[in-house]
Design a protein around this motif. Structure first.
Motif, PDB file in Angstrom:
ATOM      1  N   MET A 102       0.821  -1.146  -0.197  1.00 27.28           N
ATOM      2  CA  MET A 102       0.001   0.124   0.017  1.00 27.28           C
ATOM      3  C   MET A 102       0.983   1.218   0.015  1.00 27.28           C
ATOM      4  O   MET A 102       1.801   1.269   0.715  1.00 27.28           O
ATOM      5  CB  MET A 102      -0.943   0.038   1.254  1.00 27.28           C
ATOM      6  CG  MET A 102      -1.860   1.005   1.278  1.00 27.28           C
ATOM      7  SD  MET A 102      -3.307   0.768   2.399  1.00 27.28           S
ATOM      8  CE  MET A 102      -2.517   1.364   3.971  1.00 27.28           C
ATOM      9  N   PRO A 103       0.458   2.103  -0.767  1.00 19.98           N
ATOM     10  CA  PRO A 103       1.529   3.378  -1.014  1.00 19.98           C
ATOM     11  C   PRO A 103       1.243   4.143   0.394  1.00 19.98           C
ATOM     12  O   PRO A 103       0.444   4.255   1.104  1.00 19.98           O
ATOM     13  CB  PRO A 103       0.762   4.298  -2.002  1.00 19.98           C
ATOM     14  CG  PRO A 103      -0.314   3.670  -2.599  1.00 19.98           C
ATOM     15  CD  PRO A 103      -0.528   2.304  -1.813  1.00 19.98           C
ATOM     16  N   GLU A 104       2.399   4.884   0.765  1.00 18.29           N
ATOM     17  CA  GLU A 104       2.533   5.721   1.835  1.00 18.29           C
ATOM     18  C   GLU A 104       1.372   6.851   1.779  1.00 18.29           C
ATOM     19  O   GLU A 104       1.110   7.535   1.004  1.00 18.29           O
ATOM     20  CB  GLU A 104       3.976   6.265   2.140  1.00 18.29           C
ATOM     21  CG  GLU A 104       3.956   6.961   3.663  1.00 18.29           C
ATOM     22  CD  GLU A 104       5.362   7.475   3.799  1.00 18.29           C
ATOM     23  OE1 GLU A 104       5.584   8.432   4.287  1.00 18.29           O
ATOM     24  OE2 GLU A 104       6.337   6.742   3.086  1.00 18.29           O
ATOM     25  N   ILE A 105       0.563   7.218   2.816  1.00 19.19           N
ATOM     26  CA  ILE A 105      -0.160   8.181   2.758  1.00 19.19           C
ATOM     27  C   ILE A 105       0.299   9.513   3.205  1.00 19.19           C
ATOM     28  O   ILE A 105       1.235   9.600   3.997  1.00 19.19           O
ATOM     29  CB  ILE A 105      -1.360   7.852   4.111  1.00 19.19           C
ATOM     30  CG1 ILE A 105      -1.910   6.810   3.887  1.00 19.19           C
ATOM     31  CG2 ILE A 105      -2.135   9.027   4.215  1.00 19.19           C
ATOM     32  CD1 ILE A 105      -2.900   6.218   4.873  1.00 19.19           C
ATOM     33  N   ASN A 106       0.163  10.613   2.242  1.00 15.22           N
ATOM     34  CA  ASN A 106       0.611  11.952   2.664  1.00 15.22           C
ATOM     35  C   ASN A 106      -0.595  12.587   3.109  1.00 15.22           C
ATOM     36  O   ASN A 106      -1.524  13.024   2.548  1.00 15.22           O
ATOM     37  CB  ASN A 106       0.950  12.347   1.001  1.00 15.22           C
ATOM     38  CG  ASN A 106       1.215  13.944   1.382  1.00 15.22           C
ATOM     39  OD1 ASN A 106       1.250  14.582   2.272  1.00 15.22           O
ATOM     40  ND2 ASN A 106       1.990  14.077   0.008  1.00 15.22           N
ATOM     41  N   PRO A 107      -0.457  12.947   4.684  1.00 14.12           N
ATOM     42  CA  PRO A 107      -1.647  13.620   5.027  1.00 14.12           C
ATOM     43  C   PRO A 107      -2.155  15.006   4.498  1.00 14.12           C
ATOM     44  O   PRO A 107      -3.085  15.368   4.410  1.00 14.12           O
ATOM     45  CB  PRO A 107      -1.063  13.702   6.512  1.00 14.12           C
ATOM     46  CG  PRO A 107       0.216  12.980   6.673  1.00 14.12           C
ATOM     47  CD  PRO A 107       0.562  12.687   5.353  1.00 14.12           C
ATOM     48  N   LEU A 108      -0.941  15.806   4.059  1.00 12.52           N
ATOM     49  CA  LEU A 108      -1.282  17.118   3.413  1.00 12.52           C
ATOM     50  C   LEU A 108      -2.358  17.199   2.176  1.00 12.52           C
ATOM     51  O   LEU A 108      -2.955  17.819   1.998  1.00 12.52           O
ATOM     52  CB  LEU A 108      -0.023  17.731   3.130  1.00 12.52           C
ATOM     53  CG  LEU A 108       0.771  18.125   4.525  1.00 12.52           C
ATOM     54  CD1 LEU A 108       2.136  18.835   4.130  1.00 12.52           C
ATOM     55  CD2 LEU A 108       0.089  18.889   5.271  1.00 12.52           C
ATOM     56  N   ALA A 109      -1.924  16.000   1.650  1.00 17.72           N
ATOM     57  CA  ALA A 109      -2.628  15.605   0.185  1.00 17.72           C
ATOM     58  C   ALA A 109      -4.025  15.162   0.589  1.00 17.72           C
ATOM     59  O   ALA A 109      -4.933  15.728  -0.078  1.00 17.72           O
ATOM     60  CB  ALA A 109      -2.027  14.653  -0.661  1.00 17.72           C
ATOM     61  N   VAL A 110      -4.399  14.517   1.609  1.00 18.59           N
ATOM     62  CA  VAL A 110      -5.523  13.672   2.013  1.00 18.59           C
ATOM     63  C   VAL A 110      -6.369  15.030   2.550  1.00 18.59           C
ATOM     64  O   VAL A 110      -7.510  15.221   2.094  1.00 18.59           O
ATOM     65  CB  VAL A 110      -5.458  13.033   3.119  1.00 18.59           C
ATOM     66  CG1 VAL A 110      -6.680  12.581   3.815  1.00 18.59           C
ATOM     67  CG2 VAL A 110      -4.836  11.721   2.592  1.00 18.59           C
ATOM     68  N   ILE A 111      -5.733  16.059   3.291  1.00 14.29           N
ATOM     69  CA  ILE A 111      -6.447  17.057   3.655  1.00 14.29           C
ATOM     70  C   ILE A 111      -6.803  18.076   2.579  1.00 14.29           C
ATOM     71  O   ILE A 111      -7.942  18.710   2.740  1.00 14.29           O
ATOM     72  CB  ILE A 111      -5.549  17.901   4.927  1.00 14.29           C
ATOM     73  CG1 ILE A 111      -5.279  17.079   6.127  1.00 14.29           C
ATOM     74  CG2 ILE A 111      -5.994  19.316   5.094  1.00 14.29           C
ATOM     75  CD1 ILE A 111      -4.376  17.279   7.202  1.00 14.29           C
ATOM     76  N   ALA A 112      -5.698  18.464   1.929  1.00 14.44           N
ATOM     77  CA  ALA A 112      -6.195  19.149   0.677  1.00 14.44           C
ATOM     78  C   ALA A 112      -6.997  18.813  -0.266  1.00 14.44           C
ATOM     79  O   ALA A 112      -7.953  19.499  -0.873  1.00 14.44           O
ATOM     80  CB  ALA A 112      -4.785  19.428  -0.131  1.00 14.44           C
ATOM     81  N   GLU A 113      -7.297  17.581  -0.328  1.00 17.30           N
ATOM     82  CA  GLU A 113      -8.251  17.005  -1.259  1.00 17.30           C
ATOM     83  C   GLU A 113      -9.511  17.015  -0.573  1.00 17.30           C
ATOM     84  O   GLU A 113     -10.614  17.563  -1.392  1.00 17.30           O
ATOM     85  CB  GLU A 113      -8.016  15.690  -1.658  1.00 17.30           C
ATOM     86  CG  GLU A 113      -8.965  14.958  -2.498  1.00 17.30           C
ATOM     87  CD  GLU A 113      -8.893  13.384  -2.929  1.00 17.30           C
ATOM     88  OE1 GLU A 113      -9.511  13.027  -3.612  1.00 17.30           O
ATOM     89  OE2 GLU A 113      -7.831  12.674  -2.189  1.00 17.30           O
ATOM     90  N   CYS A 114      -9.791  16.812   0.726  1.00 18.61           N
ATOM     91  CA  CYS A 114     -10.906  16.977   1.359  1.00 18.61           C
ATOM     92  C   CYS A 114     -11.535  18.291   1.293  1.00 18.61           C
ATOM     93  O   CYS A 114     -12.680  18.722   1.005  1.00 18.61           O
ATOM     94  CB  CYS A 114     -10.392  16.490   2.947  1.00 18.61           C
ATOM     95  SG  CYS A 114     -12.066  17.002   3.821  1.00 18.61           S
ATOM     96  N   ILE A 115     -10.632  19.347   1.594  1.00 22.51           N
ATOM     97  CA  ILE A 115     -11.031  20.842   1.722  1.00 22.51           C
ATOM     98  C   ILE A 115     -11.348  21.307   0.326  1.00 22.51           C
ATOM     99  O   ILE A 115     -12.560  21.987   0.083  1.00 22.51           O
ATOM    100  CB  ILE A 115      -9.869  21.767   2.102  1.00 22.51           C
ATOM    101  CG1 ILE A 115      -9.776  21.324   3.733  1.00 22.51           C
ATOM    102  CG2 ILE A 115      -9.988  23.201   2.043  1.00 22.51           C
ATOM    103  CD1 ILE A 115      -8.688  21.885   4.133  1.00 22.51           C
ATOM    104  N   GLU A 116     -10.549  20.878  -0.795  1.00 25.84           N
ATOM    105  CA  GLU A 116     -11.154  21.186  -2.128  1.00 25.84           C
ATOM    106  C   GLU A 116     -12.296  20.716  -2.549  1.00 25.84           C
ATOM    107  O   GLU A 116     -13.306  21.406  -3.142  1.00 25.84           O
ATOM    108  CB  GLU A 116      -9.898  20.855  -2.926  1.00 25.84           C
ATOM    109  CG  GLU A 116      -9.984  21.154  -4.436  1.00 25.84           C
ATOM    110  CD  GLU A 116      -9.011  20.330  -5.461  1.00 25.84           C
ATOM    111  OE1 GLU A 116      -9.352  20.142  -6.525  1.00 25.84           O
ATOM    112  OE2 GLU A 116      -8.001  20.550  -5.094  1.00 25.84           O
ATOM    113  N   LYS A 117     -12.846  19.485  -2.236  1.00 25.55           N
ATOM    114  CA  LYS A 117     -14.033  18.786  -2.587  1.00 25.55           C
ATOM    115  C   LYS A 117     -15.020  19.346  -1.777  1.00 25.55           C
ATOM    116  O   LYS A 117     -16.142  19.891  -2.328  1.00 25.55           O
ATOM    117  CB  LYS A 117     -13.914  17.356  -2.419  1.00 25.55           C
ATOM    118  CG  LYS A 117     -13.166  16.595  -3.236  1.00 25.55           C
ATOM    119  CD  LYS A 117     -13.112  15.207  -3.171  1.00 25.55           C
ATOM    120  CE  LYS A 117     -12.927  14.570  -1.999  1.00 25.55           C
ATOM    121  NZ  LYS A 117     -12.878  12.817  -2.056  1.00 25.55           N
ATOM    122  N   ALA A 118     -15.032  19.857  -0.556  1.00 25.73           N
ATOM    123  CA  ALA A 118     -15.786  20.363   0.321  1.00 25.73           C
ATOM    124  C   ALA A 118     -16.011  21.696  -0.050  1.00 25.73           C
ATOM    125  O   ALA A 118     -17.389  22.147   0.279  1.00 25.73           O
ATOM    126  CB  ALA A 118     -15.304  20.194   1.768  1.00 25.73           C
TER     127      ALA A 118
END
Length: 97
Positions: free
Chosen positions: A1-17
């Protein structure tokens, strides 16, 4: 499983929201992000990381973040109430639970 990039997860969440005013959808995006962030972090850490990012996003772009702020505020209230009603790990250890 690829390593999780917390900043990318957060940025994607905020962008979609920020792209919607549907509060149910925003809540789903937040729940999804918290679930991913909890893979590498505790629940508290994940909640605080995402909360800080949402606060920054709302401060930078109030016009497009109103629904995000409303959903997050409600979740934060629920989080605080849950934290108050849940005995701390230290108290549980001391009482032998």
């Amino acid at each position: 499983m690829p390593e999780i990039n917390p900043l990318a997860v957060i940025a994607e969440c905020i962008e979609k929201a920020k792209a919607t005013t549907d509060q149910e959808l925003i809540s789903d995006y937040i729940a999804e992000a918290l679930g991913v962030l909890q893979i590498d972090n505790t629940e508290d850490d994940a909640f605080h990381m995402l909360g800080s990012a949402i606060a920054d996003a709302v401060a930078d772009d109030e016009e497009h973040s109103t629904s995000l702020f409303e959903v997050w505020s409600e979740l934060e209230e629920q989080w605080k109430l849950r934290a108050l009603s849940t005995p701390s790990a230290a108290r549980s250890r001391c009482s032998g639970r």
